[in-house]
Design an enzyme around this catalytic site. Structure first.
Site, PDB file in Angstrom:
ATOM      1  N   GLU A  83      27.949  22.311 128.690  1.00 52.10           N
ATOM      2  CA  GLU A  83      29.335  22.495 128.125  1.00 52.10           C
ATOM      3  C   GLU A  83      29.118  24.057 127.391  1.00 52.10           C
ATOM      4  OE1 GLU A  83      29.903  21.900 123.698  1.00 52.10           O
ATOM      5  OE2 GLU A  83      30.831  19.759 124.518  1.00 52.10           O
TER       6      GLU A  83
ATOM      7  N   ASP B 135      32.101  17.176 131.739  1.00 54.56           N
ATOM      8  CA  ASP B 135      32.927  18.351 131.077  1.00 54.56           C
ATOM      9  C   ASP B 135      32.432  19.793 131.138  1.00 54.56           C
ATOM     10  OD1 ASP B 135      30.951  17.720 129.236  1.00 54.56           O
ATOM     11  OD2 ASP B 135      32.358  18.300 127.588  1.00 54.56           O
TER      12      ASP B 135
END
Length: 348
Positions: free
Chosen positions: A60, A117
């Site tokens: 991330e 993500d």
């Protein structure tokens, strides 16, 4: 992997054909702010450091670093961050990144699961930079990651198309309350780019179903989504996690606004539910009680952005002043400012 590689090349070509070349990139992150961010959170190897979490790095953070370097129009810094990302995190056989790199551990990677993500952020930033800076190698790398995400982490569950937080550990086979999702992992602005890189109608369904799910998640007196949600039956806070609206979830309104999803009812409900003493907070869902008030300007800017896009309210001076201290809120602040500079200059 051969199939993914071949498909990725086709996706890269489709992306190049579909996206018009950018003539002159707009600088959306102030160079001084980027320099201050980089001084605290990016080392010479290109590692983005989470100084609020034991100085670890994660996919991330590398994705955020790439995106911010792109928004600052700094190709050299982008390449440095990408070098660390591809050499230290792209270790999995499926083309996704391992989620965590710990400087205090030997080896530095002790858990090879991915974080979806992070993968999406990396692919998104690579695609944007590849288009703007005419780097076909970035676009091809982005297409490989998008195709791997589609193949490994975008799944069907109970009539919905959802994004698994990681390939391992979140499915119905892995957990009695599975599948489990994290609503903050839907990076809505990136999904249309994923659909260009790895063409499939499943991306649009992922976006539509993610937004519909988010609207339905109204737990407790504050009517907020849980950080981790079980979809085994009716959506519910997942077992083994605190039933809370926490640090990950705080970014959801910012992600919606950056994607141009200006659903006033949804944004207003989230803003009202997550606010305590004028700032975002972490919330116990069952009781609605406040756990931690998040007073850093980087957290506060989420509410400031919502007030801007919903009501046209100008950002307060504190939101525009960038004095980084912690990696995560500093990242949110630069992403919020970049959005306002690009799409809502009337709020400056």
């Amino acid at each position: 992997m051969k199939r993914i590689a071949a498909t990725a090349l086709a996706g890269a070509l489709a992306f190049a054909i579909a996206v018009e070349p950018v003539q002159a990139q707009q600088v959306l992150v102030d160079p001084k702010a980027w320099t201050a961010y980089k001084a605290l959170f990016v080392d010479k190897s290109g590692r983005v450091i989470d100084n609020g979490n034991g100085n670890v790095s994660h996919s991330e953070g590398q994705g955020y670093g790439l995106l911010l370097a792109y928004l600052a129009n700094n190709p050299a810094d982008f390449e440095q961050i990408w070098y660390f990302t591809r050499t230290e995190l792209l270790l999995r056989d499926d083309g996704l990144a391992v989620w965590k790199w710990d400087p205090s551990a030997k080896p530095h990677v002790t858990d090879t699961n991915n974080a979806s993500d992070g993968d999406m952020l990396i692919a998104y930033a690579l695609a944007l930079a590849g288009n703007s800076w005419k780097r076909s190698d970035y676009i091809e790398a982005a297409a490989r990651m998008a195709q791997a995400l589609l193949s490994e982490a975008v799944v069907e569950a109970g009539g919905r198309t959802v994004l698994l937080p990681g390939v391992e550990g979140f499915t119905a086979s892995d957990r009695t309350d599975g599948p489990v999702v994290n609503p903050s992992y839907w990076i809505f602005e990136a999904i249309p780019v994923m659909a260009l890189l790895a063409p499939s109608g499943r991306w649009q369904k992922l976006s539509d179903d993610g937004l519909a799910l988010l609207k339905s998640l109204q737990f407790g007196p504050r009517k907020l989504p849980a950080e981790w949600v079980s979809l085994a039956r009716r959506p519910a806070p997942a077992e083994g996690f605190d039933a809370e609206f926490a640090y990950n979830a705080v970014r959801i309104p910012l992600y919606l606004a950056r994607a141009g999803i200006i659903d006033k009812a949804l944004l207003s409900r989230l803003q009202l539910g997550m606010t305590a003493d004028g700032a975002p907070a972490t919330i116990d869902l069952a009781t609605g009680s406040v756990k931690t008030v998040l007073s850093d300007s980087g957290y506060r800017i989420v509410n400031d952005v919502v007030a801007c896009v919903v009501n046209g309210k100008k950002l307060p001076p504190t939101a525009r002043q960038f004095s980084p201290a912690l990696y995560y809120p500093s990242t949110l602040q630069l992403l919020g400012l970049a959005l306002v500079v690009k799409k809502h200059p009337e709020c400056l």
